[in-house]
Structure formats: C-alpha cells, structure tokens
Design a protein around this motif. Structure first.
Motif, PDB file in Angstrom:
ATOM      1  N   VAL A 197      41.444  39.604  29.457  1.00 34.15           N
ATOM      2  CA  VAL A 197      42.294  40.325  28.491  1.00 34.15           C
ATOM      3  C   VAL A 197      43.323  39.408  27.828  1.00 34.15           C
ATOM      4  CG1 VAL A 197      42.048  42.561  29.628  1.00 34.15           C
ATOM      5  CG2 VAL A 197      43.887  41.025  30.348  1.00 34.15           C
ATOM      6  N   ARG A 198      43.647  38.262  28.463  1.00 29.55           N
ATOM      7  CA  ARG A 198      44.633  37.359  27.864  1.00 29.55           C
ATOM      8  C   ARG A 198      44.137  36.761  26.550  1.00 29.55           C
ATOM      9  NH1 ARG A 198      45.693  33.206  32.578  1.00 29.55           N
ATOM     10  NH2 ARG A 198      43.424  33.407  32.621  1.00 29.55           N
ATOM     11  N   TYR A 199      42.835  36.815  26.323  1.00 35.98           N
ATOM     12  CA  TYR A 199      42.270  36.234  25.108  1.00 35.98           C
ATOM     13  C   TYR A 199      42.017  37.278  24.018  1.00 35.98           C
ATOM     14  CZ  TYR A 199      41.730  31.945  27.747  1.00 35.98           C
ATOM     15  OH  TYR A 199      41.988  30.808  28.476  1.00 35.98           O
ATOM     16  N   ASN A 200      42.455  38.525  24.246  1.00 33.21           N
ATOM     17  CA  ASN A 200      42.256  39.575  23.242  1.00 33.21           C
ATOM     18  C   ASN A 200      43.095  39.352  21.984  1.00 33.21           C
ATOM     19  OD1 ASN A 200      40.336  40.987  24.659  1.00 33.21           O
ATOM     20  ND2 ASN A 200      41.765  42.476  25.519  1.00 33.21           N
ATOM     21  N   ASN A 201      44.214  38.609  22.124  1.00 32.32           N
ATOM     22  CA  ASN A 201      45.062  38.377  20.954  1.00 32.32           C
ATOM     23  C   ASN A 201      44.820  37.015  20.314  1.00 32.32           C
ATOM     24  OD1 ASN A 201      46.171  36.868  22.974  1.00 32.32           O
ATOM     25  ND2 ASN A 201      48.256  37.634  22.756  1.00 32.32           N
ATOM     26  N   VAL A 202      43.658  36.391  20.595  1.00 32.32           N
ATOM     27  CA  VAL A 202      43.270  35.164  19.883  1.00 32.32           C
ATOM     28  C   VAL A 202      42.908  35.541  18.449  1.00 32.32           C
ATOM     29  CG1 VAL A 202      41.520  33.349  19.703  1.00 32.32           C
ATOM     30  CG2 VAL A 202      42.522  33.909  21.934  1.00 32.32           C
ATOM     31  N   ILE A 203      43.479  34.825  17.474  1.00 34.02           N
ATOM     32  CA  ILE A 203      43.241  35.150  16.062  1.00 34.02           C
ATOM     33  C   ILE A 203      42.276  34.168  15.391  1.00 34.02           C
ATOM     34  CG2 ILE A 203      45.445  36.343  15.751  1.00 34.02           C
ATOM     35  CD1 ILE A 203      46.555  33.734  14.551  1.00 34.02           C
ATOM     36  N   LEU A 204      42.040  33.004  16.054  1.00 36.61           N
ATOM     37  CA  LEU A 204      41.136  32.018  15.466  1.00 36.61           C
ATOM     38  C   LEU A 204      40.518  31.163  16.567  1.00 36.61           C
ATOM     39  CD1 LEU A 204      40.046  30.792  12.781  1.00 36.61           C
ATOM     40  CD2 LEU A 204      41.959  29.176  12.884  1.00 36.61           C
ATOM     41  N   HIS A 205      39.200  30.975  16.482  1.00 37.07           N
ATOM     42  CA  HIS A 205      38.471  30.134  17.426  1.00 37.07           C
ATOM     43  C   HIS A 205      38.046  28.873  16.677  1.00 37.07           C
ATOM     44  CE1 HIS A 205      34.912  29.634  20.432  1.00 37.07           C
ATOM     45  NE2 HIS A 205      36.016  29.116  20.914  1.00 37.07           N
ATOM     46  N   VAL A 206      38.614  27.713  17.079  1.00 33.98           N
ATOM     47  CA  VAL A 206      38.330  26.440  16.409  1.00 33.98           C
ATOM     48  C   VAL A 206      37.318  25.650  17.233  1.00 33.98           C
ATOM     49  CG1 VAL A 206      39.314  24.299  15.503  1.00 33.98           C
ATOM     50  CG2 VAL A 206      40.659  26.418  15.433  1.00 33.98           C
ATOM     51  N   VAL A 207      36.207  25.244  16.597  1.00 35.76           N
ATOM     52  CA  VAL A 207      35.132  24.555  17.327  1.00 35.76           C
ATOM     53  C   VAL A 207      34.604  23.388  16.495  1.00 35.76           C
ATOM     54  CG1 VAL A 207      34.424  26.649  18.556  1.00 35.76           C
ATOM     55  CG2 VAL A 207      33.369  26.098  16.360  1.00 35.76           C
ATOM     56  N   ALA A 208      33.911  22.487  17.169  1.00 34.60           N
ATOM     57  CA  ALA A 208      33.194  21.424  16.466  1.00 34.60           C
ATOM     58  C   ALA A 208      31.762  21.849  16.160  1.00 34.60           C
ATOM     59  CB  ALA A 208      33.199  20.145  17.311  1.00 34.60           C
ATOM     60  N   ASN A 209      31.250  22.761  16.980  1.00 34.47           N
ATOM     61  CA  ASN A 209      29.873  23.215  16.820  1.00 34.47           C
ATOM     62  C   ASN A 209      29.826  24.736  16.978  1.00 34.47           C
ATOM     63  OD1 ASN A 209      27.035  23.457  16.831  1.00 34.47           O
ATOM     64  ND2 ASN A 209      26.976  23.181  19.056  1.00 34.47           N
ATOM     65  N   ASP A 238      27.762  27.436  17.481  1.00 32.05           N
ATOM     66  CA  ASP A 238      26.378  27.724  17.859  1.00 32.05           C
ATOM     67  C   ASP A 238      26.111  29.208  18.106  1.00 32.05           C
ATOM     68  OD1 ASP A 238      27.959  27.750  20.094  1.00 32.05           O
ATOM     69  OD2 ASP A 238      26.567  26.655  21.384  1.00 32.05           O
ATOM     70  N   MET A 239      27.164  30.055  18.016  1.00 27.32           N
ATOM     71  CA  MET A 239      26.946  31.495  18.189  1.00 27.32           C
ATOM     72  C   MET A 239      28.224  32.254  17.827  1.00 27.32           C
ATOM     73  SD  MET A 239      27.020  31.658  22.384  1.00 27.32           S
ATOM     74  CE  MET A 239      26.383  33.320  22.377  1.00 27.32           C
ATOM     75  N   ASP A 240      28.087  33.560  17.593  1.00 32.15           N
ATOM     76  CA  ASP A 240      29.252  34.420  17.393  1.00 32.15           C
ATOM     77  C   ASP A 240      29.877  34.723  18.750  1.00 32.15           C
ATOM     78  OD1 ASP A 240      28.798  34.523  14.659  1.00 32.15           O
ATOM     79  OD2 ASP A 240      27.519  36.313  14.812  1.00 32.15           O
ATOM     80  N   VAL A 241      31.198  35.023  18.738  1.00 34.53           N
ATOM     81  CA  VAL A 241      31.874  35.333  20.005  1.00 34.53           C
ATOM     82  C   VAL A 241      32.698  36.603  19.850  1.00 34.53           C
ATOM     83  CG1 VAL A 241      31.961  32.926  20.751  1.00 34.53           C
ATOM     84  CG2 VAL A 241      33.886  33.878  19.501  1.00 34.53           C
ATOM     85  N   LYS A 242      32.835  37.338  20.959  1.00 32.52           N
ATOM     86  CA  LYS A 242      33.611  38.567  20.987  1.00 32.52           C
ATOM     87  C   LYS A 242      34.664  38.504  22.093  1.00 32.52           C
ATOM     88  CE  LYS A 242      30.405  41.740  21.405  1.00 32.52           C
ATOM     89  NZ  LYS A 242      29.801  43.108  21.443  1.00 32.52           N
ATOM     90  N   THR A 243      35.769  39.200  21.879  1.00 31.08           N
ATOM     91  CA  THR A 243      36.825  39.294  22.888  1.00 31.08           C
ATOM     92  C   THR A 243      36.475  40.373  23.904  1.00 31.08           C
ATOM     93  OG1 THR A 243      38.029  40.868  21.517  1.00 31.08           O
ATOM     94  CG2 THR A 243      38.614  38.552  21.274  1.00 31.08           C
ATOM     95  N   GLN A 244      37.300  40.478  24.927  1.00 32.54           N
ATOM     96  CA  GLN A 244      37.062  41.455  25.994  1.00 32.54           C
ATOM     97  C   GLN A 244      37.087  42.889  25.459  1.00 32.54           C
ATOM     98  OE1 GLN A 244      39.711  43.505  27.344  1.00 32.54           O
ATOM     99  NE2 GLN A 244      38.452  44.454  28.957  1.00 32.54           N
ATOM    100  N   ASP A 245      37.907  43.128  24.410  1.00 33.45           N
ATOM    101  CA  ASP A 245      37.973  44.478  23.860  1.00 33.45           C
ATOM    102  C   ASP A 245      36.957  44.710  22.741  1.00 33.45           C
ATOM    103  OD1 ASP A 245      39.173  42.906  21.953  1.00 33.45           O
ATOM    104  OD2 ASP A 245      41.134  43.882  22.041  1.00 33.45           O
ATOM    105  N   GLY A 246      35.996  43.779  22.579  1.00 33.35           N
ATOM    106  CA  GLY A 246      34.856  44.007  21.707  1.00 33.35           C
ATOM    107  C   GLY A 246      34.980  43.546  20.274  1.00 33.35           C
ATOM    108  N   ASN A 247      36.069  42.847  19.915  1.00 35.20           N
ATOM    109  CA  ASN A 247      36.243  42.380  18.536  1.00 35.20           C
ATOM    110  C   ASN A 247      35.603  41.010  18.325  1.00 35.20           C
ATOM    111  OD1 ASN A 247      37.788  44.624  17.651  1.00 35.20           O
ATOM    112  ND2 ASN A 247      39.607  43.767  18.655  1.00 35.20           N
TER     113      ASN A 247
END
Length: 419
Positions: A65-77, A79-88
């Motif tokens: 749940v601590r990652y539910n308020n992440v607003i941006l995922h920064v990556v080099a690659n 390779d897939m879509d990602v969802k938070t614990q609350d489904g966003n």
C-alpha cells in the motif's frame, strides 16, 4: 550527463518534472513528495525508479500500500504495464542511460580498490573539493544534531540530561559508546545533585549504576585483591546505602567491553574521570555554552581520576601511578564529537545563528583527526588540514562510499561523466 530532449510517458503524454522530491534511503518509494506535470495536469506524490518495469512486480510493489501514491514510474526498459495495489495503472517514463555512463557506473560498483573513484580525485578543482566538503561537514553536524534531539526527547525534554548522555556516550570512544549511553540514561542526576559536594558519593553512584560494584563484574583473578584493598568494599557499601535511599537499580555489567582496550580507556577510568568532571561542575550545558575558544573548551573538559585510580585500571589490578588526565588527543575528540555538535544543536533549537557559526569556526580551528579514514583520503590526493575537513571525509566514507551511494556523491558524479 543524460541526453537532452522532451520527456514523455510510454503512451506519449508530455512530462515536466517541477520538483524531484526528497530521496528516500529507507524502505518505500525512491523519492517522496515530488511534483510532476503530465499533459499539463499537476501531480504531487512519490516517484519509483527501476531498470525494467517488471521490477515493480519482482519487488512486490503491487502488493504494498505504500506504493499506491506513486505518480510516476521511471525505467530504462518499459517491458510491461504496471498497476498499484489499489488497481490503478501507473504512468511510466523511459529514461535512456548513455553507454559511457553505464560503463563508468559499473566500474564504480565493481572496482576492488577503495575508494573506487580514486582516479578522478587528483583532477578535482579546489572549488569542487571545498564546496563538497563544506556540504558534507554540515550534513554530519545535522546528523549529530538529530541524535542529540532524540536523546533530549528520551530525557523528557531536559537539555542538561541530554548533554550529559551525549558527553558520556563519547567517553566510550566508539567501542563502549552504546554502554556509556545506556549507563548515562540510568544515572539519576537529580539524586546525584543532592550529593554533588561529595566526590566519593558521586563515584559510588556512577560506578554502582554501571553495574561495576558487583563482585562478579571483576575478573576472578582480581577479586580477592579488590576485597583486600578495601576501596571496592567502601564504594559498594556507600552505593548500597544510596541505592536504598533513591531506589536505584544498577544496569547489567555485561555490555561493558575491555578486550583490545588500552587500560586508560577501561570503563572504570572513564567513569572516574566523569565523576570528577561532574564534581567540579564542568559537565553542565551552561558552562559549555560560555566557551568561545578551543582553549576554553579544553579547560572545561580537562579532568583526572581519584587517588585510587591513579594506581589502578580496575578493582584489584594495580598499574604504574598516573593522574590519568585527559590527553590532548582525547580532548580534541571530545570537542569534535561532543562540544561542537552540542553547540550546533542548541543553536538550531534556540534559533541562535551565533552558536551554529561558532560550531563551524571551532571545527576550522582544530587540526584534522588522524585515523585510517583520513590517511586513505590523503593517499588519494586530498588535502586534509582542519577538523572540519576530517569530519567531512568521515561522513563521505560512512554515508556514501561504504553504501556505494556514488550517484549522490559529487566526486562520484565527476567519475560518471568522465570520458
């Protein structure tokens, strides 16, 4: 260092970083309280960084749940879509890393020589070195200030008690630091104050609360001698009387370390010195705040032992006679690790810039410490002249080099961008 160009999410939305937020060095998202605009909409929250999008799931963030308020995922690659614990679904941004940067960073992480950035140190300008050391010096004082604030809080807001605990901790000179802090918190200064004019009674309470007036705390080969000499028995009897009077409970003597310590650093000697310091009214915060020079601080922190300890280093164990006065080296360490941080902490607490400035000035007046950390940096080509320099370089090693946190280090930055 990174290629210039417009930033955008993997689905083509324009990204503008207004504030990257605060780096989090503990568990949870990598950056807290960032401000990001995505297609003109302002978002405030946390940012997480990975090499690949799939690391989000590999690290279990989708169940946290601590990652539910992440607003941006920064990556080099990506390779897939990602969802938070609350489904966003999270917006993701690809940030390409140049090959030279990857290679230099890999060198830093896997270089067997220490510090791994030694190659660039001789090429640094005086301005680069000075500005980084100044920042590290402040960072170290701030870190020590936080520790002092916690001690004051644990002492029910008493700055006098917090100072005594800080002073005692540093009398452990590293190996017995934790034991001395535990001991100081177990010394009821309100009770000691009622017998402040009697050095013998102060020493009895100090030694007794340390658990060092229990016969089993003395090595077996010295127990008979300790009993025959009489001083141990006199101190113990006095402590038993005072313990009953003030309802005192001694700490366990097990935390005290003696192995590989020089006799003058044994807890008995250090506690006897502290008893004298307290008896002479030199262990109070007001006396410290009145000191404006290094010499005044040396005079304040100068102490010795009672006659018994001039010829002993533990109960029943005799040695050559010595007043065991505080040495210049020990005095300097106490000034660096106790007096100066306390001045800075009180300055922060009372919003007195003069005390903070005095702390920095005193660090610049003292010569640099001599230890294996400072010798290492000197061998790399850095000039180390003052205690301010040596404190900064100790901070650099412990908080950056030892953690391989090269990305936050200005020397590491110079290494990463080199051709």
């Amino acid at each position: 260092m990174l290629p210039l160009g417009d930033l955008e999410t993997t689905d083509g939305r324009v990204v503008e970083i207004l504030d990257p937020g605060l780096l989090n060095r503990n568990s949870g998202p990598d950056f807290f309280n960032a401000k990001v605009k995505i297609s003109g909409t302002l978002w405030v929250g946390n940012i997480e960084i990975h090499l690949s999008s799939s690391d989000w799931y590999r690290h279990g963030h989708d169940r946290d749940v601590r990652y539910n308020n992440v607003i941006l995922h920064v990556v080099a690659n990506a390779d897939m879509d990602v969802k938070t614990q609350d489904g966003n679904y999270l917006p993701q941004m690809v940030l390409q890393i140049p090959d030279t940067l990857k290679e230099n960073y890999d060198e830093l992480l896997h270089n067997d020589q220490y510090p791994p950035c030694y190659k660039v140190i001789p090429d640094l300008t005086r301005l680069q070195v000075h500005s980084w050391l100044a920042a590290l010096q402040t960072e170290r004082l701030e870190q020590k200030t936080e520790a002092i604030f916690k001690r004051v809080e644990q002492c029910n807001g008493s700055w006098e008690d917090g100072y005594f605990v800080t002073l005692a901790r540093n009398y452990g000179f590293g190996i017995n630091g934790d034991a001395f802090e535990m001991w100081a918190k177990n010394v009821p200064l309100h009770a000691v104050d009622k017998h402040r004019d009697d050095l013998f009674q102060i020493e009895a309470i100090f030694m007794g609360q340390a658990g060092l007036l229990q016969l089993e705390s003395i090595p077996e080969r010295y127990q008979i001698a300790a009993l025959n000499e009489g001083y141990f028995t006199k101190l113990r009897n006095e402590y038993l009387y005072l313990a009953h009077k003030f309802s005192l409970t001694p700490m366990d003597f097990a935390p005290w370390h003696f192995l590989r310590l020089r006799p003058q650093n044994f807890p008995y000697i250090r506690i006897a010195q502290l008893a004298n310091l307290y008896y002479e009214r030199k262990a109070g915060l007001s006396a410290l705040l009145e000191c404006e020079t290094i010499e005044q601080l040396r005079q304040l922190l100068q102490t010795h032992v009672t006659p018994y300890w001039e010829t002993h280093y533990m109960f029943g164990a005799e040695g050559p006679r010595s007043t065991k006065k505080t040495s210049i080296m020990s005095s300097n360490l106490m000034i660096i690790n106790t007096a100066i941080p306390m001045l800075f902490a009180v300055g922060r607490h009372r919003q007195r810039e003069d005390l903070c400035d005095r702390a920095f000035d005193l660090l610049e007046q003292l010569k640099a410490e001599e230890n294996h950390i400072i010798r290492m940096w000197k061998e790399c080509g850095l000039e180390v002249q003052t205690a301010g320099d040596s404190q900064a370089l100790i901070q650099l090693k412990k908080e950056y080099c030892d953690r391989r946190d090269c990305l936050r280090c200005r020397i590491g930055y110079e290494y990463l961008i080199r051709k």
